[in-house]
Design a protein around this motif. Structure first.
Motif, PDB file in Angstrom:
ATOM      1  N   LEU A 153      50.298  13.834 -12.328  1.00 18.51           N
ATOM      2  CA  LEU A 153      49.579  15.053 -11.964  1.00 18.51           C
ATOM      3  C   LEU A 153      48.072  14.850 -12.091  1.00 18.51           C
ATOM      4  O   LEU A 153      47.294  15.301 -11.244  1.00 18.51           O
ATOM      5  CB  LEU A 153      50.030  16.219 -12.853  1.00 18.51           C
ATOM      6  N   ALA A 154      47.651  14.148 -13.157  1.00 14.24           N
ATOM      7  CA  ALA A 154      46.224  13.888 -13.350  1.00 14.24           C
ATOM      8  C   ALA A 154      45.649  13.139 -12.148  1.00 14.24           C
ATOM      9  O   ALA A 154      44.534  13.425 -11.697  1.00 14.24           O
ATOM     10  CB  ALA A 154      46.008  13.085 -14.635  1.00 14.24           C
ATOM     11  N   GLU A 155      46.418  12.211 -11.611  1.00 17.30           N
ATOM     12  CA  GLU A 155      45.960  11.429 -10.461  1.00 17.30           C
ATOM     13  C   GLU A 155      45.911  12.285  -9.202  1.00 17.30           C
ATOM     14  O   GLU A 155      44.952  12.214  -8.422  1.00 17.30           O
ATOM     15  CB  GLU A 155      46.892  10.222 -10.273  1.00 17.30           C
ATOM     16  N   VAL A 156      46.920  13.124  -8.993  1.00 22.60           N
ATOM     17  CA  VAL A 156      46.941  14.004  -7.813  1.00 22.60           C
ATOM     18  C   VAL A 156      45.728  14.943  -7.831  1.00 22.60           C
ATOM     19  O   VAL A 156      45.095  15.190  -6.798  1.00 22.60           O
ATOM     20  CB  VAL A 156      48.264  14.808  -7.779  1.00 22.60           C
ATOM     21  N   ILE A 157      45.391  15.453  -9.016  1.00 24.61           N
ATOM     22  CA  ILE A 157      44.218  16.325  -9.146  1.00 24.61           C
ATOM     23  C   ILE A 157      42.943  15.532  -8.878  1.00 24.61           C
ATOM     24  O   ILE A 157      42.056  15.979  -8.141  1.00 24.61           O
ATOM     25  CB  ILE A 157      44.179  16.968 -10.555  1.00 24.61           C
ATOM     26  N   ALA A 158      42.845  14.326  -9.472  1.00 22.93           N
ATOM     27  CA  ALA A 158      41.642  13.507  -9.313  1.00 22.93           C
ATOM     28  C   ALA A 158      41.398  13.144  -7.850  1.00 22.93           C
ATOM     29  O   ALA A 158      40.249  13.067  -7.394  1.00 22.93           O
ATOM     30  CB  ALA A 158      41.754  12.243 -10.162  1.00 22.93           C
ATOM     31  N   GLU A 159      42.475  12.950  -7.085  1.00 22.06           N
ATOM     32  CA  GLU A 159      42.322  12.617  -5.663  1.00 22.06           C
ATOM     33  C   GLU A 159      41.638  13.744  -4.897  1.00 22.06           C
ATOM     34  O   GLU A 159      40.948  13.502  -3.910  1.00 22.06           O
ATOM     35  CB  GLU A 159      43.696  12.334  -5.037  1.00 22.06           C
ATOM     36  N   ARG A 160      41.831  14.989  -5.370  1.00 26.46           N
ATOM     37  CA  ARG A 160      41.245  16.145  -4.664  1.00 26.46           C
ATOM     38  C   ARG A 160      39.857  16.506  -5.177  1.00 26.46           C
ATOM     39  O   ARG A 160      38.978  16.829  -4.387  1.00 26.46           O
ATOM     40  CB  ARG A 160      42.162  17.374  -4.801  1.00 26.46           C
ATOM     41  N   ILE A 161      39.645  16.481  -6.486  1.00 24.51           N
ATOM     42  CA  ILE A 161      38.389  17.031  -7.023  1.00 24.51           C
ATOM     43  C   ILE A 161      37.604  16.021  -7.859  1.00 24.51           C
ATOM     44  O   ILE A 161      36.608  16.389  -8.491  1.00 24.51           O
ATOM     45  CB  ILE A 161      38.654  18.315  -7.842  1.00 24.51           C
ATOM     46  N   GLY A 162      38.030  14.757  -7.877  1.00 24.09           N
ATOM     47  CA  GLY A 162      37.338  13.769  -8.700  1.00 24.09           C
ATOM     48  C   GLY A 162      37.831  13.805 -10.139  1.00 24.09           C
ATOM     49  O   GLY A 162      38.710  14.591 -10.491  1.00 24.09           O
ATOM     50  N   GLU A 163      37.229  12.931 -10.978  1.00 23.35           N
ATOM     51  CA  GLU A 163      37.732  12.742 -12.346  1.00 23.35           C
ATOM     52  C   GLU A 163      36.937  13.491 -13.405  1.00 23.35           C
ATOM     53  O   GLU A 163      37.297  13.466 -14.583  1.00 23.35           O
ATOM     54  CB  GLU A 163      37.721  11.243 -12.678  1.00 23.35           C
ATOM     55  N   ASP A 164      35.865  14.163 -13.001  1.00 25.16           N
ATOM     56  CA  ASP A 164      35.007  14.808 -14.006  1.00 25.16           C
ATOM     57  C   ASP A 164      35.700  15.965 -14.729  1.00 25.16           C
ATOM     58  O   ASP A 164      35.254  16.374 -15.797  1.00 25.16           O
ATOM     59  CB  ASP A 164      33.715  15.322 -13.357  1.00 25.16           C
ATOM     60  N   TYR A 165      36.785  16.473 -14.156  1.00 23.01           N
ATOM     61  CA  TYR A 165      37.483  17.592 -14.804  1.00 23.01           C
ATOM     62  C   TYR A 165      38.051  17.201 -16.177  1.00 23.01           C
ATOM     63  O   TYR A 165      38.298  18.060 -17.021  1.00 23.01           O
ATOM     64  CB  TYR A 165      38.617  18.114 -13.901  1.00 23.01           C
ATOM     65  N   ILE A 166      38.216  15.886 -16.398  1.00 22.41           N
ATOM     66  CA  ILE A 166      38.773  15.439 -17.687  1.00 22.41           C
ATOM     67  C   ILE A 166      37.804  15.754 -18.819  1.00 22.41           C
ATOM     68  O   ILE A 166      38.205  16.001 -19.950  1.00 22.41           O
ATOM     69  CB  ILE A 166      39.098  13.924 -17.634  1.00 22.41           C
ATOM     70  N   ARG A 167      36.499  15.781 -18.490  1.00 25.18           N
ATOM     71  CA  ARG A 167      35.487  16.173 -19.484  1.00 25.18           C
ATOM     72  C   ARG A 167      35.130  17.649 -19.364  1.00 25.18           C
ATOM     73  O   ARG A 167      34.610  18.235 -20.303  1.00 25.18           O
ATOM     74  CB  ARG A 167      34.192  15.386 -19.269  1.00 25.18           C
ATOM     75  N   ASP A 168      35.318  18.218 -18.173  1.00 25.43           N
ATOM     76  CA  ASP A 168      34.905  19.604 -17.907  1.00 25.43           C
ATOM     77  C   ASP A 168      36.050  20.301 -17.188  1.00 25.43           C
ATOM     78  O   ASP A 168      36.108  20.340 -15.960  1.00 25.43           O
ATOM     79  CB  ASP A 168      33.628  19.591 -17.046  1.00 25.43           C
ATOM     80  N   LEU A 169      36.962  20.859 -17.977  1.00 29.30           N
ATOM     81  CA  LEU A 169      38.214  21.373 -17.408  1.00 29.30           C
ATOM     82  C   LEU A 169      37.991  22.573 -16.490  1.00 29.30           C
ATOM     83  O   LEU A 169      38.829  22.890 -15.662  1.00 29.30           O
ATOM     84  CB  LEU A 169      39.183  21.729 -18.539  1.00 29.30           C
ATOM     85  N   ASP A 170      36.833  23.226 -16.605  1.00 27.17           N
ATOM     86  CA  ASP A 170      36.525  24.344 -15.700  1.00 27.17           C
ATOM     87  C   ASP A 170      36.553  23.907 -14.241  1.00 27.17           C
ATOM     88  O   ASP A 170      36.750  24.732 -13.343  1.00 27.17           O
ATOM     89  CB  ASP A 170      35.143  24.926 -16.020  1.00 27.17           C
ATOM     90  N   GLN A 171      36.353  22.606 -14.009  1.00 25.87           N
ATOM     91  CA  GLN A 171      36.332  22.131 -12.629  1.00 25.87           C
ATOM     92  C   GLN A 171      37.693  22.275 -11.936  1.00 25.87           C
ATOM     93  O   GLN A 171      37.780  22.158 -10.708  1.00 25.87           O
ATOM     94  CB  GLN A 171      35.861  20.678 -12.576  1.00 25.87           C
ATOM     95  N   LEU A 172      38.737  22.541 -12.718  1.00 23.76           N
ATOM     96  CA  LEU A 172      40.051  22.765 -12.100  1.00 23.76           C
ATOM     97  C   LEU A 172      40.038  23.955 -11.150  1.00 23.76           C
ATOM     98  O   LEU A 172      40.902  24.060 -10.271  1.00 23.76           O
ATOM     99  CB  LEU A 172      41.119  22.979 -13.177  1.00 23.76           C
ATOM    100  N   LYS A 173      39.053  24.852 -11.304  1.00 24.58           N
ATOM    101  CA  LYS A 173      38.939  25.993 -10.368  1.00 24.58           C
ATOM    102  C   LYS A 173      38.806  25.512  -8.924  1.00 24.58           C
ATOM    103  O   LYS A 173      39.167  26.220  -7.987  1.00 24.58           O
ATOM    104  CB  LYS A 173      37.722  26.855 -10.727  1.00 24.58           C
TER     105      LYS A 173
END
Length: 857
Positions: free
Chosen positions: A519-539
């Motif tokens: 799931l982490a990879e599927v998310i990263a493919e769409r919005i990049g990897e910065d959400y791992i440090r800044d979870l607000d980016q999941l929006k």
């Protein structure tokens, strides 16, 4: 058709590339072999898989050491304010994989591939695969060998672990302080449906992650008497126990910062009782050393229940006394710029030190710091009290009255006589202030006193924490409002500025990147990897809610996780389940307020409906319940027996088949969040302080069925209430029912399906060999159920019908899942810790990296 990637390979794909100071595969292999040879004194002919785990752990640990030393040097040079997180529990779990993720080691190994010839073909191999060449090993196998550091009961201890991760990742100069229990939370066996406890001897093979620090050993005093002299107060004739520290590195996420968790182990001093030698008691005297060392022997296995045992009070004072000596030593031996000096003026302590009390267990930090300042440092009471209040802050974790600590005065008088005097003086001054504010209100004085009068005089530790702290926080917004409105209303009326809310969070590193790399990879493919440090980016995922490809990818990851878990269940539980069924999961401590019994009633109702209409198109479900019951908690143990007994009937009924399965997960410890479709968060409104399991499930794409309790309220706000399955009474409804009087029999008589289910339990349908086996549970539910299971039964069953209907529409279900994941940003422990830092500790997080050390190439 390409072979699916392993979890290890997925984690490598989402690694942030290019972290400085990482070795190549050749160096890693060399160091692995060096540790096998020189550290473990083995060669490959005799090495076991455990040896290979230790060799790998030591290889990975090498990457921590330089960063760890550099971090502590950095703090010494810069002299920042430091935060000390005091907790009797740190549920750290396993360290190897977490360290590899946070240091980006998996990624470095992946980039430095090399060629290995196998069966005439040239293949590309990663480091972790290379280790397996000729050894028959794989990474997951090695990771499974690691013992869990299970030094906690549940939410409170795991929260402390998440907070340490976030404090390091945010660049805060932070230290976790606790006890190095020789035996952590017990291992749970299920024997004939009953819970049986086994000791968790987690240190039996050693712990490669800790470093003993005997040079910082500290004496801790107990018993004795108090002398008031012209020179001041002295606590004399005490028994001494030594506190030996063990340090564990806590790496931040890819910033080269490594903080420290320091756990204390109890040791008897060399001369312990050896005066008995003169009367021939030498052997016994040496054996009696165990009495002192018992302090750090075992974690008390109670969650949300207070047990007034002397050994527990010893543990609480032991960790506090050793820690405060360490804090003051470090404070005094500081450095500003290039001028080295000993800091003697303790009046600046609150500017450089923040002490966070994780629940009331470390409450003795308040009188102990007063004792040091008044008796040892010779400060005035007024000055000392100002320092203590400005330094200490208190987190409340529960509103359940049986969980609030109240220690007998007589026990204090014997064990900690000077502290009792200090607490009495704190109370006298506190009540003087209240009397001035509310003249003649004697009932208020009684309610707010630190000392509760009665047959047995007791010290209310929560009151001590509130009076002795500058900040008091709950752990979810609704919980913080409850403590202001009810539990601590008198204190809120007097000092409203003290009370805050800090909604709990979880670290996305462990609870997404590690446990659900797909799931982490599927998310990263769409919005990049910065959400791992800044979870607000999941929006950002909201724009993909109607993207068919993204919906497909999310559903595929979930299905792969479920297929793997179905195979695991078949191996370990000998139950064949339908991987296309809905995985309906409730994993948490077994407790009446968490209402596993409500879940049981739904299972029975569903079972009866399938039996009545076997030809109907039912949504297949696999219901999994896991969790430990405190060994002395009879009702909780009976709940486990009921769950297993229901499973015995349901799972063996050919009419039901694979449309309904019930599994109790023995010794639950691995994350299930990534495998679940439905997350059960069904506590009675107003009883769960926050919950963090609810957040883990939400982040991993499970939908929540729950009451408006704890953090569920804020989860519904963030994702939209329409994207959760909310049911049942709200807090005002519960209060109204309390006033009216809860009558369980009225629901039993009015709701036929509830009556049928209860009659089956009481009549022996699920216990054919002992018809009255569950009489205590039935009696509790019918006549003295504090948590009002029947009152929410109808709403819960109707809500479960909605769940089943939606599950038949996979696309709409997955859209709701995406809404939930996108709404998870608030529930990162990084956000929680940022708020603690700014609003309680007076510190500012730093996103700067420390330069990688040169000595690890």
């Amino acid at each position: 058709m390409s072979k699916p990637l392993t979890d290890q390979e997925k984690r490598k794909q989402i690694s942030v590339r290019g972290l400085a100071g990482v070795e190549n595969v050749s160096d890693l292999k060399t160091n692995f072999n060096r540790h096998l040879h020189f550290t473990l004194v083995k060669d490959r002919n005799v090495a076991t898989k455990r040896d290979y785990y230790f060799a790998l752990a030591n290889t990975v640990r090498d990457h921590l050491v330089g960063r760890w030393i550099r971090t502590q040097q950095h703090y010494y040079e810069k002299d920042p304010k430091r935060v000390y997180y005091l907790s009797l529990e740190f549920y750290m779990g396993r360290t190897l994989q977490n360290t590899m993720v946070n240091l980006a080691l998996e990624n470095a190994c992946d980039e430095a591939t090399y060629q290995v010839k196998q069966t005439g073909q040239v293949r590309m191999k990663t480091f972790t695969q290379c280790l397996g060449v000729g050894l028959g090993l794989d990474m997951e196998e090695l990771q499974d060998i690691e013992e869990d550091a299970g030094l906690g009961n549940g939410g409170l201890g795991r929260l402390a672990a998440c907070f340490l991760d976030s404090m390091a990742s945010l660049g805060l100069a932070a230290y976790g302080y606790g006890i190095r229990y020789e035996f952590g939370i017990f291992n749970q066996k299920i024997v004939s449906g009953w819970q049986v406890e086994e000791a968790d001897d987690w240190l039996r093979y050693g712990n490669p992650w800790e470093k003993a620090r005997p040079e910082y050993m500290r004496p801790v005093h107990f018993y004795g008497r108090v002398e008031h002299t012209p020179e001041g107060v002295k606590w004399v004739d005490t028994q001494v126990v030594l506190a030996l520290p063990y340090d564990t590195p806590v790496p931040g996420y890819r910033n080269n910062i490594v903080n420290t968790m320091r756990l204390w182990s109890a040791k008897a001093p060399c001369d312990f009782n050896l005066k008995d030698f003169n009367v021939g008691g030498y052997i016994q005297a040496v054996l009696d050393r165990n009495l002192a060392e018992n302090i750090s022997r075992v974690l008390y296995p109670n969650d949300n229940f207070f047990e007034g045992k002397e050994l527990r009070l010893k543990q609480e004072y032991f960790v506090v006394a050793a820690t405060l000596q360490d804090i003051i030593r470090r404070f005094k031996a500081s450095k500003f710029g290039s001028t080295e000096y000993v800091r003697l003026d303790l009046s600046t302590l609150p500017d450089k030190v923040a002490i966070q009390l994780n629940d009331t267990h470390p409450a003795l930090a308040i009188p102990e710091l007063m004792r040091i300042l008044v008796d040892v440092e010779k400060l005035t009471w007024e000055k000392s009290w100002d320092i203590v209040v400005r330094t200490c802050a208190y987190t409340n974790h529960t509103v359940l009255p049986e969980a609030l600590e109240r220690w007998p005065v007589d026990l204090f008088q014997n064990l900690l006589p000077r502290h009792l005097e200090i607490i009495y003086e704190i109370n006298r001054r506190h009540l003087e202030r209240i009397a001035k504010l509310y003249p003649g209100d004697h009932d208020r004085l009684r309610r707010m006193s630190l000392i509760e009068e009665g047959n047995v005089k007791k010290i209310n530790m929560a009151h001590l924490c509130i009076v002795g702290s500058h900040a008091v926080n709950g752990v979810a917004r609704i919980h913080s409002e409850i403590i202001k409105d009810t539990v601590f209303k008198d204190f809120y009326d007097v000092d409203p500025q003290k009370f805050q809310n800090k909604t709990n969070g979880i670290t996305p590193r462990r609870w997404l990147v590690m446990c659900n790399p797909g799931l982490a990879e599927v998310i990263a493919e769409r919005i990049g990897e910065d959400y791992i440090r800044d979870l607000d980016q999941l929006k950002k995922l909201l724009k993909f809610v109607n993207d068919d490809a993204f919906i497909r990818d999310v559903a595929k990851v979930k299905q792969e996780n479920k297929m793997k878990f179905a195979a695991h269940l078949e191996d370990h539980y000998k139950v064949k389940i339908n991987p296309n069924s809905m995985f309906d999961v409730q994993v948490k401590r077994i407790h009446e307020y968490k209402r596993q019994l409500l879940n049981c009633l739904h299972i029975i109702t569903l079972y009866n409906r399938i039996k009545r209409e076997p030809n109907k198109s039912w949504t297949p479900r696999t219901i999994m319940i896991g969790g430990k019951a405190a060994p002395g908690y009879h009702t909780a143990k009976m709940i486990i027996k009921l769950i297993t007994s229901i499973g015995d009937i349901v799972n063996n009924d050919p009419v039901v088949g694979d449309r309904l399965k019930v599994i109790f997960l023995e010794n639950y410890r691995v994350t299930l969040a990534e495998k679940a479709d439905l997350s059960e968060q069904i506590s009675t409104a107003g009883t769960e302080a926050s919950g963090t399991g609810n957040m883990k499930f939400m982040l991993n794409g499970a939908l929540t069925i729950g009451t408006m309790d704890g953090a569920n309220v804020e989860m519904a706000e963030e994702a939209g209430e329409e994207n959760l399955f909310i049911f049942g009474m709200r807090v005002p409804d519960v209060e109204a029912l309390d006033k009216k009087g809860y009558d369980a029999m009225s629901y039993y008589n009015r709701i036929p399906e509830l009556k049928q289910a209860m009659d089956q339990i009481s009549g022996g349908f699920f216990s054919p060999n002992q018809h009255d086996l569950f009489k205590d549970l039935v009696n509790m539910l019918m006549h003295h159920d504090r948590f009002k299971v029947f009152a929410d039964y109808e709403a819960y069953i109707k809500c479960q019908e909605k769940v089943s209907a939606l599950y038949k529409n996979p696309k709409e279900w997955t859209k709701m899942v995406i809404h939930n994941i996108a709404g998870c940003g608030k529930f990162s422990s990084d956000r929680t810790i940022t708020q603690y830092a700014r609003e309680i500790w007076g510190m500012e997080p730093s996103l700067e990296k420390i330069a990688a050390p040169d000595d690890i190439h």
